[in-house]
Design a protein around this motif. Structure first.
Motif, PDB file in Angstrom:
ATOM      1  N   THR A  14       0.858  -1.094   0.125  1.00  0.00           N
ATOM      2  CA  THR A  14       0.153  -0.153  -0.162  1.00  0.00           C
ATOM      3  C   THR A  14       0.935   1.199  -0.060  1.00  0.00           C
ATOM      4  N   VAL A  15       1.883   1.072   0.764  1.00  0.00           N
ATOM      5  CA  VAL A  15       2.904   2.474   0.822  1.00  0.00           C
ATOM      6  C   VAL A  15       3.432   2.594  -0.678  1.00  0.00           C
ATOM      7  N   SER A  22       8.787   1.815  -5.843  1.00  0.00           N
ATOM      8  CA  SER A  22       8.962   0.573  -5.916  1.00  0.00           C
ATOM      9  C   SER A  22       9.266  -0.069  -4.340  1.00  0.00           C
ATOM     10  N   VAL A  23       8.631  -1.433  -4.168  1.00  0.00           N
ATOM     11  CA  VAL A  23       8.893  -2.063  -2.911  1.00  0.00           C
ATOM     12  C   VAL A  23      10.431  -2.086  -2.589  1.00  0.00           C
ATOM     13  N   ARG A  24      11.295  -2.478  -3.497  1.00  0.00           N
ATOM     14  CA  ARG A  24      12.817  -2.456  -3.435  1.00  0.00           C
ATOM     15  C   ARG A  24      13.210  -0.908  -3.031  1.00  0.00           C
ATOM     16  N   THR A  44       5.884  -8.843   8.932  1.00  0.00           N
ATOM     17  CA  THR A  44       5.397  -8.137   7.899  1.00  0.00           C
ATOM     18  C   THR A  44       5.781  -6.698   8.116  1.00  0.00           C
ATOM     19  N   ARG A  45       6.275  -5.624   7.403  1.00  0.00           N
ATOM     20  CA  ARG A  45       6.451  -4.550   7.606  1.00  0.00           C
ATOM     21  C   ARG A  45       5.080  -3.613   7.774  1.00  0.00           C
ATOM     22  N   LYS A  46       5.181  -2.558   8.739  1.00  0.00           N
ATOM     23  CA  LYS A  46       4.031  -1.837   8.958  1.00  0.00           C
ATOM     24  C   LYS A  46       4.339  -0.325   8.928  1.00  0.00           C
ATOM     25  N   GLU A  50       3.060   9.037   8.790  1.00  0.00           N
ATOM     26  CA  GLU A  50       4.308   9.943   8.691  1.00  0.00           C
ATOM     27  C   GLU A  50       5.259   9.186   7.935  1.00  0.00           C
ATOM     28  N   ASP A  51       5.569   7.974   7.900  1.00  0.00           N
ATOM     29  CA  ASP A  51       6.430   7.137   7.070  1.00  0.00           C
ATOM     30  C   ASP A  51       6.278   7.462   5.722  1.00  0.00           C
ATOM     31  N   VAL A  52       4.880   7.612   5.093  1.00  0.00           N
ATOM     32  CA  VAL A  52       4.648   7.674   3.663  1.00  0.00           C
ATOM     33  C   VAL A  52       5.125   9.032   3.437  1.00  0.00           C
ATOM     34  N   ASP A  53       4.685  10.168   4.352  1.00  0.00           N
ATOM     35  CA  ASP A  53       5.126  11.349   4.154  1.00  0.00           C
ATOM     36  C   ASP A  53       6.674  11.466   3.883  1.00  0.00           C
TER      37      ASP A  53
END
Length: 107
Positions: A14-15, A22-24, A44-46, A50-53
């Motif tokens: 989703t991020v 990319s996930v990479r 699983t990474r969560k 704030e991380d998205v920003d």
């Protein structure tokens, strides 16, 4: 209370969709300690909003030619400045409380 922006609930896929990275790339930024997701029991990474920003900001700076170590240094300086500002704010609150007798010693 933790705001919804701080809660680490967003999976890496989703991020990736939200940021266009990319996930990479996201994993690379994690390796460089530019973002620190939590891990579920299953590994699983969560991420948080704030991380998205932060990831969008990092991607923009990388696009502008900055290196990951420069971005990391800049973030560390920002964290120190915020920490100093919070300490000043707490000291001022304490001084005001003493000045105006708002602090009552325990009986």
């Amino acid at each position: 209370m933790v705001s919804y922006r701080e809660k680490k609930v967003i999976p890496i896929g989703t991020v990736s969709e939200l940021t266009g990275l990319s996930v990479r790339q996201i994993r690379y930024y994690e390796e460089r300690k530019l973002v620190v997701p939590e891990r579920s029991k299953g590994g699983t990474r969560k991420f948080s909003f704030e991380d998205v920003d932060m990831l969008v900001e990092v991607a923009n700076k990388m696009e502008d030619g900055m290196q990951t170590y420069e971005i990391h240094k800049m973030r560390e300086r920002e964290k120190k400045q915020i920490s100093k500002e919070k300490m000043r704010e707490e000291m001022l609150k304490g001084q005001l409380n003493v000045q105006f007798n708002r602090h009552r010693p325990p009986s």
